[in-house]
Scaffold this motif. Structure first.
Motif, PDB file in Angstrom:
ATOM      1  N   ARG A   1      38.960 -31.666  27.552  1.00 41.33           N
ATOM      2  CA  ARG A   1      39.517 -30.371  27.985  1.00 41.33           C
ATOM      3  C   ARG A   1      39.998 -29.558  26.793  1.00 41.33           C
ATOM      4  O   ARG A   1      39.679 -28.386  26.653  1.00 41.33           O
ATOM      5  CB  ARG A   1      40.689 -30.600  28.946  1.00 41.33           C
ATOM      6  CG  ARG A   1      40.295 -31.126  30.312  1.00 41.33           C
ATOM      7  CD  ARG A   1      41.532 -31.465  31.113  1.00 41.33           C
ATOM      8  NE  ARG A   1      42.360 -32.473  30.437  1.00 41.33           N
ATOM      9  CZ  ARG A   1      43.555 -32.859  30.841  1.00 41.33           C
ATOM     10  NH1 ARG A   1      44.105 -32.316  31.924  1.00 41.33           N
ATOM     11  NH2 ARG A   1      44.228 -33.789  30.186  1.00 41.33           N
ATOM     12  N   THR A   2      40.800 -30.181  25.917  1.00 43.50           N
ATOM     13  CA  THR A   2      41.323 -29.477  24.742  1.00 43.50           C
ATOM     14  C   THR A   2      41.350 -30.435  23.568  1.00 43.50           C
ATOM     15  O   THR A   2      41.850 -31.557  23.672  1.00 43.50           O
ATOM     16  CB  THR A   2      42.747 -28.943  24.979  1.00 43.50           C
ATOM     17  OG1 THR A   2      42.786 -28.219  26.216  1.00 43.50           O
ATOM     18  CG2 THR A   2      43.164 -28.015  23.846  1.00 43.50           C
ATOM     19  N   THR A   3      40.833 -29.994  22.422  1.00 37.89           N
ATOM     20  CA  THR A   3      40.778 -30.808  21.212  1.00 37.89           C
ATOM     21  C   THR A   3      41.474 -30.065  20.086  1.00 37.89           C
ATOM     22  O   THR A   3      41.245 -28.868  19.887  1.00 37.89           O
ATOM     23  CB  THR A   3      39.316 -31.099  20.813  1.00 37.89           C
ATOM     24  OG1 THR A   3      38.657 -31.761  21.899  1.00 37.89           O
ATOM     25  CG2 THR A   3      39.259 -31.977  19.570  1.00 37.89           C
ATOM     26  N   LEU A   4      42.320 -30.763  19.355  1.00 36.88           N
ATOM     27  CA  LEU A   4      43.013 -30.200  18.196  1.00 36.88           C
ATOM     28  C   LEU A   4      42.426 -30.837  16.944  1.00 36.88           C
ATOM     29  O   LEU A   4      42.438 -32.066  16.799  1.00 36.88           O
ATOM     30  CB  LEU A   4      44.516 -30.477  18.285  1.00 36.88           C
ATOM     31  CG  LEU A   4      45.425 -29.836  17.234  1.00 36.88           C
ATOM     32  CD1 LEU A   4      45.256 -28.336  17.203  1.00 36.88           C
ATOM     33  CD2 LEU A   4      46.887 -30.183  17.527  1.00 36.88           C
ATOM     34  N   ILE A   5      41.898 -30.013  16.036  1.00 37.71           N
ATOM     35  CA  ILE A   5      41.209 -30.507  14.841  1.00 37.71           C
ATOM     36  C   ILE A   5      42.050 -30.157  13.625  1.00 37.71           C
ATOM     37  O   ILE A   5      42.268 -28.980  13.318  1.00 37.71           O
ATOM     38  CB  ILE A   5      39.800 -29.872  14.715  1.00 37.71           C
ATOM     39  CG1 ILE A   5      38.983 -30.158  15.983  1.00 37.71           C
ATOM     40  CG2 ILE A   5      39.084 -30.397  13.478  1.00 37.71           C
ATOM     41  CD1 ILE A   5      37.693 -29.375  16.063  1.00 37.71           C
ATOM     42  N   PHE A   6      42.516 -31.172  12.908  1.00 35.71           N
ATOM     43  CA  PHE A   6      43.343 -30.964  11.720  1.00 35.71           C
ATOM     44  C   PHE A   6      42.495 -31.058  10.457  1.00 35.71           C
ATOM     45  O   PHE A   6      41.645 -31.939  10.318  1.00 35.71           O
ATOM     46  CB  PHE A   6      44.455 -32.013  11.639  1.00 35.71           C
ATOM     47  CG  PHE A   6      45.631 -31.704  12.512  1.00 35.71           C
ATOM     48  CD1 PHE A   6      46.478 -30.644  12.223  1.00 35.71           C
ATOM     49  CD2 PHE A   6      45.907 -32.487  13.626  1.00 35.71           C
ATOM     50  CE1 PHE A   6      47.565 -30.359  13.020  1.00 35.71           C
ATOM     51  CE2 PHE A   6      46.997 -32.204  14.427  1.00 35.71           C
ATOM     52  CZ  PHE A   6      47.827 -31.138  14.126  1.00 35.71           C
ATOM     53  N   THR A   7      42.764 -30.147   9.519  1.00 33.99           N
ATOM     54  CA  THR A   7      42.184 -30.221   8.183  1.00 33.99           C
ATOM     55  C   THR A   7      43.335 -30.240   7.175  1.00 33.99           C
ATOM     56  O   THR A   7      44.468 -29.907   7.514  1.00 33.99           O
ATOM     57  CB  THR A   7      41.275 -29.014   7.888  1.00 33.99           C
ATOM     58  OG1 THR A   7      42.081 -27.824   7.844  1.00 33.99           O
ATOM     59  CG2 THR A   7      40.204 -28.859   8.955  1.00 33.99           C
ATOM     60  N   ASN A   8      43.024 -30.608   5.935  1.00 32.31           N
ATOM     61  CA  ASN A   8      44.076 -30.739   4.923  1.00 32.31           C
ATOM     62  C   ASN A   8      44.278 -29.488   4.082  1.00 32.31           C
ATOM     63  O   ASN A   8      45.226 -29.428   3.299  1.00 32.31           O
ATOM     64  CB  ASN A   8      43.776 -31.925   4.006  1.00 32.31           C
ATOM     65  CG  ASN A   8      43.921 -33.249   4.728  1.00 32.31           C
ATOM     66  OD1 ASN A   8      44.575 -33.343   5.764  1.00 32.31           O
ATOM     67  ND2 ASN A   8      43.282 -34.291   4.206  1.00 32.31           N
ATOM     68  N   THR A   9      43.392 -28.498   4.195  1.00 35.19           N
ATOM     69  CA  THR A   9      43.546 -27.258   3.438  1.00 35.19           C
ATOM     70  C   THR A   9      43.169 -26.076   4.321  1.00 35.19           C
ATOM     71  O   THR A   9      42.436 -26.213   5.313  1.00 35.19           O
ATOM     72  CB  THR A   9      42.669 -27.219   2.173  1.00 35.19           C
ATOM     73  OG1 THR A   9      41.293 -27.150   2.567  1.00 35.19           O
ATOM     74  CG2 THR A   9      42.894 -28.447   1.299  1.00 35.19           C
ATOM     75  N   ARG A  10      43.648 -24.895   3.942  1.00 32.80           N
ATOM     76  CA  ARG A  10      43.321 -23.680   4.690  1.00 32.80           C
ATOM     77  C   ARG A  10      41.837 -23.349   4.561  1.00 32.80           C
ATOM     78  O   ARG A  10      41.221 -22.878   5.521  1.00 32.80           O
ATOM     79  CB  ARG A  10      44.186 -22.517   4.187  1.00 32.80           C
ATOM     80  CG  ARG A  10      45.664 -22.734   4.442  1.00 32.80           C
ATOM     81  CD  ARG A  10      46.527 -21.644   3.818  1.00 32.80           C
ATOM     82  NE  ARG A  10      47.944 -21.964   3.996  1.00 32.80           N
ATOM     83  CZ  ARG A  10      48.939 -21.190   3.590  1.00 32.80           C
ATOM     84  NH1 ARG A  10      48.678 -20.043   2.983  1.00 32.80           N
ATOM     85  NH2 ARG A  10      50.190 -21.542   3.792  1.00 32.80           N
ATOM     86  N   PHE A  11      41.281 -23.588   3.371  1.00 34.90           N
ATOM     87  CA  PHE A  11      39.856 -23.332   3.188  1.00 34.90           C
ATOM     88  C   PHE A  11      39.044 -24.159   4.175  1.00 34.90           C
ATOM     89  O   PHE A  11      38.129 -23.658   4.842  1.00 34.90           O
ATOM     90  CB  PHE A  11      39.419 -23.650   1.758  1.00 34.90           C
ATOM     91  CG  PHE A  11      37.913 -23.631   1.593  1.00 34.90           C
ATOM     92  CD1 PHE A  11      37.243 -22.443   1.382  1.00 34.90           C
ATOM     93  CD2 PHE A  11      37.177 -24.815   1.683  1.00 34.90           C
ATOM     94  CE1 PHE A  11      35.862 -22.427   1.257  1.00 34.90           C
ATOM     95  CE2 PHE A  11      35.809 -24.803   1.562  1.00 34.90           C
ATOM     96  CZ  PHE A  11      35.134 -23.599   1.345  1.00 34.90           C
ATOM     97  N   LEU A  12      39.353 -25.450   4.288  1.00 35.88           N
ATOM     98  CA  LEU A  12      38.580 -26.308   5.182  1.00 35.88           C
ATOM     99  C   LEU A  12      38.778 -25.915   6.642  1.00 35.88           C
ATOM    100  O   LEU A  12      37.865 -26.076   7.453  1.00 35.88           O
ATOM    101  CB  LEU A  12      38.953 -27.770   4.970  1.00 35.88           C
ATOM    102  CG  LEU A  12      38.309 -28.452   3.757  1.00 35.88           C
ATOM    103  CD1 LEU A  12      38.721 -29.912   3.686  1.00 35.88           C
ATOM    104  CD2 LEU A  12      36.797 -28.339   3.809  1.00 35.88           C
ATOM    105  N   ALA A  13      39.963 -25.418   6.991  1.00 37.73           N
ATOM    106  CA  ALA A  13      40.173 -24.960   8.365  1.00 37.73           C
ATOM    107  C   ALA A  13      39.187 -23.842   8.705  1.00 37.73           C
ATOM    108  O   ALA A  13      38.523 -23.864   9.757  1.00 37.73           O
ATOM    109  CB  ALA A  13      41.615 -24.490   8.543  1.00 37.73           C
TER     110      ALA A  13
END
Length: 829
Positions: free
Chosen positions: A266-278
Motif C-alpha cells: 500500500r505504501t513504501t518509504l524509501i530511504f537514501t543516504n544523500t539528497r542527490f541519491l533521493a
C-alpha cells in the motif's frame, strides 16, 4: 492491541479513552507517569511503535483531566523539544487527538523558524499549555525578558528522539537551555525519549541537572525500558539474475524489483543516504512508473511548502511511495507504511532500526524492511546491520565536552534576557554535564570574548556586546544588541559551494569552471592537484568563496566527491571485519560473494578485527597500496591527504588516492616497501597540523564558530549577507587573531572542530595506534579481489554518485578477471 485493565492512579477519563480504542496503558507508559508524579527525571528507551510520545505526554494529559481536581493554572505547563520541525508538527497533530476526543482544556501550539512573528509574540505574552519547539527556538525564547515569567510555572520538559542531537552542538545548546530552565523553574521534571541508544547511562547523566556544589558528583535520571515489541523482519535484496555489483552506490540495478515491491504494498518509504541519491532514485522510479502510481520525494533542500505538501499527502494515505533522506528518520508517525527500503548501506544499526520503525508503527506487529546494497562491501555491511538488529545491538555517537562557541551564544542570550552575575551564571552553566568541566578562568575568557571580541579586537566598537558595571553585573552594551543576537543566533550553518576559477594572475580569479562543495575545498592547499571538468587542476589559492586554479600537466592526486556522507559506525565496521575472517560463515553468502572472499583468502589475507592490513601491488605501470582501515570515508579521506604528503617527503612520488568507508587506495610512481613509517602516530602532530594550517580547513571551522559565537553576523534587519561576504569578514578576523591573539577562544574552538567533526580524528588516531602493534603488509604481484571495489572507482571521482553504475560494472570486468584469476602452480611446486 488487546484491551486490558488499566493500572490505578490514571484518571478515569484517560483510562476510558484508551479502553474505547481497545488499547491498554503499557507498563512503560505507566512507569513514566509514576516517575513524573514522584518528581523524578526519566529516560525512556522503547521500540518504535511502543507509544513513547504518549508516554512522555501522559502525565500532562492526566494533570488536565477534570477528575484530577482543579485544572492547572493558565500558562506554560509542558515544553516538548524535537530535533525536527516536521516531527514537532506531526506530534502536535497526534497529541490533539486525545485532547479533543477526551475534551481536555489543553491548548497546544508549535513554535519554530516557520512560525509567524505575531504568533511568536503572542506566545511569549500568553503561552499555550503545551509548546512544541526545537533547541534553536527554545534558546531564542530564553533570550527574551518575558522568559522569566513565561517559564516560571513550567512543570514538565519532554525531549523526543534525544539520541539524534544530544551528542552534537545542538545538544550543547539544549543542555545550556535546560540549565536556564532549571534556574527559572527548578521543579520542572525532565523526560527524554528514544528508540535507539547504545549507552543509556550516558544519556541519563546528560539529562539530569548536575549539582555544582558537589565536586565530582554525577547525578543520573531514572531509566525506563519499554515493553518489547515484535522483532522486525529485515531482508536483503539481491539481483535476480546478475551478480552483486563490484562498485557503485546507487543500486540502480534494483529499480525493476523495487517497482514490483511498490505495486505489491500500500505504501513504501524509501530511504537514501544523500539528497542527490533521493532525487536520482526518485527519477528512476518515476521513469519505470508505467502504472502512474503517486510517488513523492522529500529532503532538506526542498522548500517548506513542498515538504509540508508531501508530509500531508503521506499522512492522508495518498502516496504509494516516498523517497526520502534523513529528513524523515525520526518519529514521524505514519502507521500505514507497509515497507521500508534502505538504498545502499545503512551505516549503523541504530540508524537502520530508526528507519525500519517508520514501517507499521505498531508494537505488536513486525516492521518490514528491505536493504538494497550497491556493491559487495555494502552487501557485507547490510548483513552486519541485519545481524546487529536481530541481536538487539545498538551503536551511536559518544558525548564530547561542551563547545565554547555554543557557550558564547548562550551567554549572549542570557544577557538579552536581563543582567546577570558572573559567578551565578557559571554555577548555572556547570549544572549541565556537558559544561561541568568549565572553570572560572575559561569562563572568564568566554565572557571577555562576548564583551568585546577579545584582546585583539576590543578597540572596535562593533564587537562590544556586553559591559560590566561597577557592581560587577553584566548587561547589554546597547538594547539593539538583543535584536542583532536574535536574528543571527543558531547552530546549523549551511554549507556553501565555492567557485573554481582559472587564475588571472596576481592572486585573482578569472573565468569560472564550475563549483565544488566547500567541505572538499576546505581540504585543499596551494600546490594540490585535483580533477575537475575533465582537466587536472593545480590549486593556486583558496580565497573568499573561490578556488583559484591553473591547468596542470601533473596527474590529479585528490579525488573530489559530491554529497554529504554518513559515517560508518565503529560497531558495524567491527562486525564486517569479523565476517571477513569467519570462513565458516561465508556459506550463507551468494555464490559470487563467497567466491570473492575465498579467492581473496587464497591469494592474500583477510583484515580481521584490530588488524591494519596493507596490500601493495603493481597495476598499469603504477604502484598501488590499499590500506584496509574500516574507519569511514571522512577519516580515510583525511588519512589519504596525510599519507600522500608523507610519501612526497620520502620521494615515493604519489600520484593520487581514493577512499571509501572501508579502505584507502594510494598510487605512486615508486613502490611502498614498508608502510609502517607512513602510519606512525606522529603524523597527527606533524603532517596533520601542517595540513590543517595550510589548508582552508581551519578557516572554514573558524567561520562556523565565529558565526555561532556571534562574532560575525549573517543577517541585518531586512538583509542577509551572502556566503562570500561572511567568508570575507571571517577571513579578515582570522588573520588578525592568528597574528595578534593566537590563543583566542574562537581559534581554540575552531581547532576542536577541525580535529573532530571534520576529520574523524579519534578513529584515525585509533587506527594509527593499532598499526604500531598489528600492521600486516601483504606484497602481491597484481590486484587482489578485496581491492577491486576501491580500484574500480579510480578515475571516476567526478561522476555524481550513482550516475555511472553500469559503466563501473563494465570497468570492473577487467579488474575482476585479473584479481580473481588463480594462476597454476609453477613447475616444481
Amino acid at each position: 492491541m488487546p484491551a486490558a485493565a488499566n493500572p490505578p492512579a490514571i484518571p478515569p477519563e484517560i483510562a476510558g479513552w484508551f479502553d474505547a480504542r481497545g488499547w491498554r496503558i503499557r507498563r512503560h507508559q505507566h512507569d513514566m507517569f509514576e516517575k513524573a508524579r514522584a518528581g523524578r527525571h526519566a529516560l525512556l528507551v522503547a521500540d518504535t511503535g511502543a507509544g513513547k510520545t504518549l508516554a512522555g505526554f501522559l502525565p500532562t494529559l492526566c494533570d488536565f483531566a477534570p477528575s484530577a481536581g482543579p485544572p492547572p493554572a493558565d500558562g506554560l505547563h509542558t515544553l516538548y523539544i524535537s530535533p525536527l520541525k516536521a516531527l514537532a508538527h506531526d506530534v502536535k497533530r497526534n497529541l490533539l487527538t486525545p485532547v479533543e476526543e477526551i475534551g481536555l482544556p489543553i491548548k497546544v501550539e508549535a513554535r519554530s523558524g516557520d512560525t509567524p512573528s505575531d504568533r511568536k509574540r503572542r506566545q511569549r505574552e500568553k503561552p499555550p499549555h503545551v509548546l512544541l519547539t526545537t533547541p534553536e527556538s527554545l534558546s531564542l525564547l530564553l533570550s527574551y525578558p518575558e522568559s522569566l515569567t513565561m517559564f516560571a510555572g513550567l512543570k514538565r520538559i519532554v525531549i523526543d528522539e534525544v539520541h539524534a542531537f544530544a551528542t552534537g552542538k545542538r545538544g550543547d545548546l539544549l543542555a545550556l537551555a535546560l540549565t536556564r530552565l532549571h534556574a527559572i523553574a527548578p521543579d520542572a521534571v525532565r523526560a527524554a525519549l528514544s528508540a535507539t541508544l547504545a549507552n543509556p547511562l550516558a544519556f541519563q547523566e546528560w539529562l539530569a541537572p548536575q549539582p555544582p556544589e558537589a565536586e565530582g558528583e554525577i547525578r543520573a535520571a531514572d531509566l525506563v525500558l519499554g515493553e518489547p515489541g515484535a522483532e522486525p523482519e529485515v531482508e536483503i535484496l539481491l539481483p535476480e539474475e546478475a551478480r552483486v555489483p563490484w562498485g557503485g552506490h546507487a543500486a540502480t540495478w534494483s529499480i525493476p524489483q523495487l517497482y514490483e515491491e511498490l505495486k505489491n504494498n500500500r505504501t513504501t518509504l524509501i530511504f537514501t543516504n544523500t539528497r542527490f541519491l533521493a532525487e536520482y532514485i526518485f527519477q528512476h522510479l518515476w521513469d519505470a512508473n508505467e502504472d502512474k502510481l503517486p510517488i513523492g520525494v522529500h529532503h532538506g533542500s526542498l522548500s517548506v511548502e513542498a515538504r509540508r505538501k508531501v508530509e500531508g499527502a503521506m499522512a492522508r494515505g495518498e502516496l504509494r511511495a516516498l523517497v526520502a533522506t534523513a529528513s524523515l528518520d525520526l518519529g514521524v508517525d505514519w502507521g500505514d507504511i507497509d515497507l521500508v527500503i534502505q538504498m545502499g548501506a545503512p551505516k549503523g544499526s541504530s540508524r537502520l532500526l530508526q528507519r525500519i520503525g517508520r514501517a507499521n508503527h505498531r508494537l505488536d506487529e513486525p516492521s518490514r524492511a528491505l536493504l538494497v546494497p550497491g556493491n559487495r562491501f555494502e552487501f557485507l555491511e547490510a548483513i552486519a546491520a541485519k545481524e546487529a538488529v536481530d541481536a538487539g545491538q545498538r551503536d551511536g555517537e559518544s558525548f564530547h565536552p561542551g563547545m565554547l562557541d555554543v557557550l558564547a551564544q548562550h551567554v549572549m542570550a542570557c544577557a538579552c534576557a536581563g543582567p546577570f552575575h558572573e559567578d551565578a551564571l557559571l554555577a548555572e552553566v556547570r549544572t549541565a554535564l556537558s559544561y561541568a568541566w568549565l572553570d572560572k578562568e575559561k569562563f572568564a575568557r568566554v565572557l571577555s570574548f562576548v564583551e568585546n571580541g577579545g584582546y585583539a579586537l576590543k578597540a572596535y566598537d562593533k564587537f562590544k556586546r556586553i559591559v560590566r558595571d561597577k557592581t560587577g553585573v553584566w548587561r547589554l552594551s546597547h538594547p539593539q544588541q538583543a535584536a542583532r543576537h536574535r536574528i543571527n543566533a543558531g547552530i546549523i550553518i549551511d554549507g556553501e559551494f565555492l567557485n573554481v576559477r582559472i587564475s588571472a594572475g596576481g592572486g585573482r580569479g578569472g573565468r569560472s569552471l564550475g563549483k565544488v562543495e566547500e567541505r572538499f575545498a576546505a581540504q585543499l592547499s596551494p600546490g594540490d592537484t585535483f580533477a575537475f571538468a575533465g582537466t587536472s587542476l593545480e590549486v593556486v589559492s583558496v580565497k573568499d568563496m573561490d578556488v583559484i586554479v591553473r591547468a596542470s600537466s601533473k596527474a590529479a592526486m585528490i579525488p573530489s566527491y559530491g554529497g554529504a556522507r554518513m559515517p560508518l559506525t565503529t560497531h558495524l565496521a567491527d562486525r564486517v571485519r569479523a565476517m571477513l575472517v569467519d570462513r565458516a560463515g561465508w556459506a550463507r553468502f551468494p555464490d559470487d560473494v563467497r567466491e570473492w572472499l575465498e579467492v581473496q583468502d587464497y591469494r592474500s589475507q583477510m583484515p580481521g578485527p584490530g588488524d591494519v592490513m596493507v596490500e601493495t601491488f603493481p597495476h598499469q605501470k603504477r604502484h598501488y597500496a590499499v590500506f584496509y582501515s574500516f574507519i569511514g570515508w571522512n577519516a580515510n579521506q583525511s588519512l589519504g591527504m596525510l599519507v600522500t604528503k608523507r610519501m612526497e617527503d620520502r620521494g615515493l612520488q604519489p600520484l593520487g588516492f581514493n577512499a571509501n568507508d572501508y579502505c584507502l587506495a594510494v598510487w605512486s610512481l615508486k613502490p611502498i616497501e614498508d608502510p609502517a613509517p607512513l602510519l606512525s602516530p606522529d603524523i597527527l602532530t606533524h603532517e596533520f597540523v601542517e595540513w590543517v594550517q595550510g589548508s582552508h580547513l581551519l578557516r572554514r571551522a573558524f567561520r562556523e564558530v565565529a558565526v555561532i559565537g556571534g562574532l560575525v553576523e549573517r543577517q541585518h534587519p531586512g538583509k542577509r549577507k551572502t556566503g562570500k561576504q561572511v567568508t570575507f569578514s571571517t577571513d579578515l578576523i582570522y588573520d588578525v587573531l592568528r597574528k595578534y591573539e593566537p590563543d583566542h577562544v574562537l581559534l581554540e574552538a575552531a581547532w576542536a572542530d577541525a580535529r573532530t567533526r571534520m576529520t574523524d580524528i579519534g578513529r584515525l588516531s585509533d587506527l594509527l595506534d593499532n598499526a604500531q602493534q598489528r600492521l600486516r603488509h601483504v606484497a602481491l604481484e597484481r590486484v587482489s579481489p578485496l581491492a577491486v571495489p576501491i580500484m574500480v572507482l579510480i578515475g571516476r571521482e567526478n561522476t555524481p554518485q550513482g550516475s555511472a553504475d553500469d559503466e563501473l560494472l563494465l570497468e570492473a570486468e577487467g579488474l575482476a578477471g585479473e584479481a580473481m584469476r588463480i594462476d597454476p602452480p609453477a613447475e616444481g611446486d
